[in-house]
Design a protein around this motif. Structure first.
Motif, PDB file in Angstrom:
ATOM      1  N   ASP A 132      29.384  33.050  47.814  1.00 39.87           N
ATOM      2  CA  ASP A 132      29.044  34.358  47.276  1.00 39.87           C
ATOM      3  C   ASP A 132      30.283  35.116  46.801  1.00 39.87           C
ATOM      4  O   ASP A 132      30.256  36.328  46.635  1.00 39.87           O
ATOM      5  CB  ASP A 132      28.264  35.198  48.294  1.00 39.87           C
ATOM      6  CG  ASP A 132      29.074  35.544  49.536  1.00 39.87           C
ATOM      7  OD1 ASP A 132      30.294  35.236  49.589  1.00 39.87           O
ATOM      8  OD2 ASP A 132      28.511  36.142  50.470  1.00 39.87           O
ATOM      9  N   GLY A 133      31.364  34.384  46.572  1.00 36.30           N
ATOM     10  CA  GLY A 133      32.603  34.996  46.122  1.00 36.30           C
ATOM     11  C   GLY A 133      33.499  35.467  47.244  1.00 36.30           C
ATOM     12  O   GLY A 133      34.704  35.644  47.045  1.00 36.30           O
ATOM     13  N   ARG A 134      32.943  35.655  48.435  1.00 39.34           N
ATOM     14  CA  ARG A 134      33.723  36.067  49.606  1.00 39.34           C
ATOM     15  C   ARG A 134      33.854  34.931  50.606  1.00 39.34           C
ATOM     16  O   ARG A 134      34.886  34.767  51.249  1.00 39.34           O
ATOM     17  CB  ARG A 134      33.070  37.274  50.276  1.00 39.34           C
ATOM     18  CG  ARG A 134      33.002  38.530  49.410  1.00 39.34           C
ATOM     19  CD  ARG A 134      32.051  39.540  50.010  1.00 39.34           C
ATOM     20  NE  ARG A 134      30.682  38.983  50.090  1.00 39.34           N
ATOM     21  CZ  ARG A 134      29.735  39.476  50.863  1.00 39.34           C
ATOM     22  NH1 ARG A 134      29.993  40.488  51.672  1.00 39.34           N
ATOM     23  NH2 ARG A 134      28.518  38.945  50.853  1.00 39.34           N
ATOM     24  N   ILE A 135      32.791  34.157  50.741  1.00 36.47           N
ATOM     25  CA  ILE A 135      32.802  32.997  51.630  1.00 36.47           C
ATOM     26  C   ILE A 135      32.223  31.804  50.873  1.00 36.47           C
ATOM     27  O   ILE A 135      31.518  31.961  49.872  1.00 36.47           O
ATOM     28  CB  ILE A 135      31.976  33.229  52.918  1.00 36.47           C
ATOM     29  CG1 ILE A 135      30.489  33.423  52.554  1.00 36.47           C
ATOM     30  CG2 ILE A 135      32.521  34.391  53.721  1.00 36.47           C
ATOM     31  CD1 ILE A 135      29.553  33.266  53.730  1.00 36.47           C
ATOM     32  N   GLU A 224      35.475  30.603  44.288  1.00 31.74           N
ATOM     33  CA  GLU A 224      36.168  31.834  44.674  1.00 31.74           C
ATOM     34  C   GLU A 224      35.987  32.140  46.155  1.00 31.74           C
ATOM     35  O   GLU A 224      36.915  32.621  46.816  1.00 31.74           O
ATOM     36  CB  GLU A 224      35.681  32.990  43.809  1.00 31.74           C
ATOM     37  CG  GLU A 224      36.089  32.838  42.343  1.00 31.74           C
ATOM     38  CD  GLU A 224      35.616  33.973  41.453  1.00 31.74           C
ATOM     39  OE1 GLU A 224      36.131  34.085  40.328  1.00 31.74           O
ATOM     40  OE2 GLU A 224      34.723  34.733  41.885  1.00 31.74           O
ATOM     41  N   GLY A 225      34.807  31.851  46.697  1.00 30.95           N
ATOM     42  CA  GLY A 225      34.575  32.076  48.114  1.00 30.95           C
ATOM     43  C   GLY A 225      35.428  31.194  49.008  1.00 30.95           C
ATOM     44  O   GLY A 225      35.719  31.547  50.157  1.00 30.95           O
TER      45      GLY A 225
END
Length: 263
Positions: A132-135, A224-225
């Motif tokens: 999700d872009g963070r993880i 990115e995650g």
């Protein structure tokens, strides 16, 4: 709707599409070439591609009737919606046709034009890569584990992948070749699976061209995650496809981008 709900729904879509695909894998397939006779290239689609996308679209329509859908095999629906699902039912159809398990189902979600969540599902191996872009996580029969890209230290130690160097336009081949010459090891093939292996820390660079949004949108939040960087060859957003560079670290991305930008 909370992100956790969307995550669970996305995983449900992936599992359902896998059930539609697997009965066709390693069977005698009816393969259609979508390319025109003048193009000189092979652009295959199978019954499995269309069956999977049909299942995914049906479930999205039933659950989120106001959402848009952009897929490879059928027409775009409600393109201007706040939420847009971006689907490639089988990324790596050539590998699928050949019985090789390096294909996957890509399901991405964009909100107001930006990729916010994605999965790459390989139903034959039971692997589901989520981000999700963070993880970023690998979810499978052994449970879930977080994914992190590898810090290989520089181009001289990098593991590079591309689907096929012959797919680059003539003017782009020398640019790609500079990066390949600088890397420690290069492997061809794997399509979306190469990006998943980058997120998992086994591949450090993926360089490709000619991608469509449905080839890359789902993979952006995963990379990115996991701490990686993905862009086009100009350093801009990769969400529209085209020429793509994915790297394990910002420093490695900058080094590869400098070679790709040289005249």
């Amino acid at each position: 709707m909370r992100p956790v709900d969307l995550s669970a729904f996305m995983e449900q879509l992936a599992r359902m599409s896998g059930q539609a695909i697997l009965p066709f894998f390693r069977t005698r397939l009816n393969v259609i070439d979508k390319a025109s006779a003048q193009s000189g290239r092979f652009d295959p689609v199978t019954e499995a591609d269309r069956a999977a996308e049909t299942v995914i679209r049906r479930q999205i329509r039933a659950t989120f009737p106001g959402h848009g859908i952009l897929g490879e095999e059928f027409e775009t629906e409600n393109a201007g919606a706040e939420y847009l699902w971006v689907i490639d039912p089988i990324d790596g159809t050539r590998a699928f046709i050949c019985g090789l398990p390096v294909w996957g189902t890509l399901i991405g979600l964009m909100r107001n034009g930006d990729p916010v969540m994605g999965v790459m599902h390989q139903p034959y191996t039971g692997e589901l890569f989520f981000g999700d872009g963070r993880i970023a996580q690998l979810r499978g029969a052994q449970g879930s584990r977080d994914l992190r890209t590898r810090d290989c230290g520089g181009l001289a130690e990098a593991h590079l992948m591309t689907t096929d160097p012959r797919l680059f336009a003539e003017g782009d081949r020398p640019r790609y070749a500079r990066v390949e010459a600088a890397a420690k090891m290069t492997r061809y093939g794997a399509d979306c699976y190469a990006y998943a292996m980058l997120a998992a820390g086994h591949v450090d660079l993926v360089i490709e061209s000619g991608l469509q949004p449905y080839d890359i949108v789902a993979l952006i939040p995963i990379i990115e995650g996991a701490g990686g960087v993905v862009s086009d060859w100009e350093g801009g957003s990769a969400k529209n496809g085209g020429r793509i560079l994915a790297a394990a670290t910002p420093a490695l991305h900058a080094a590869a981008l400098a070679l790709l930008r040289e005249g």
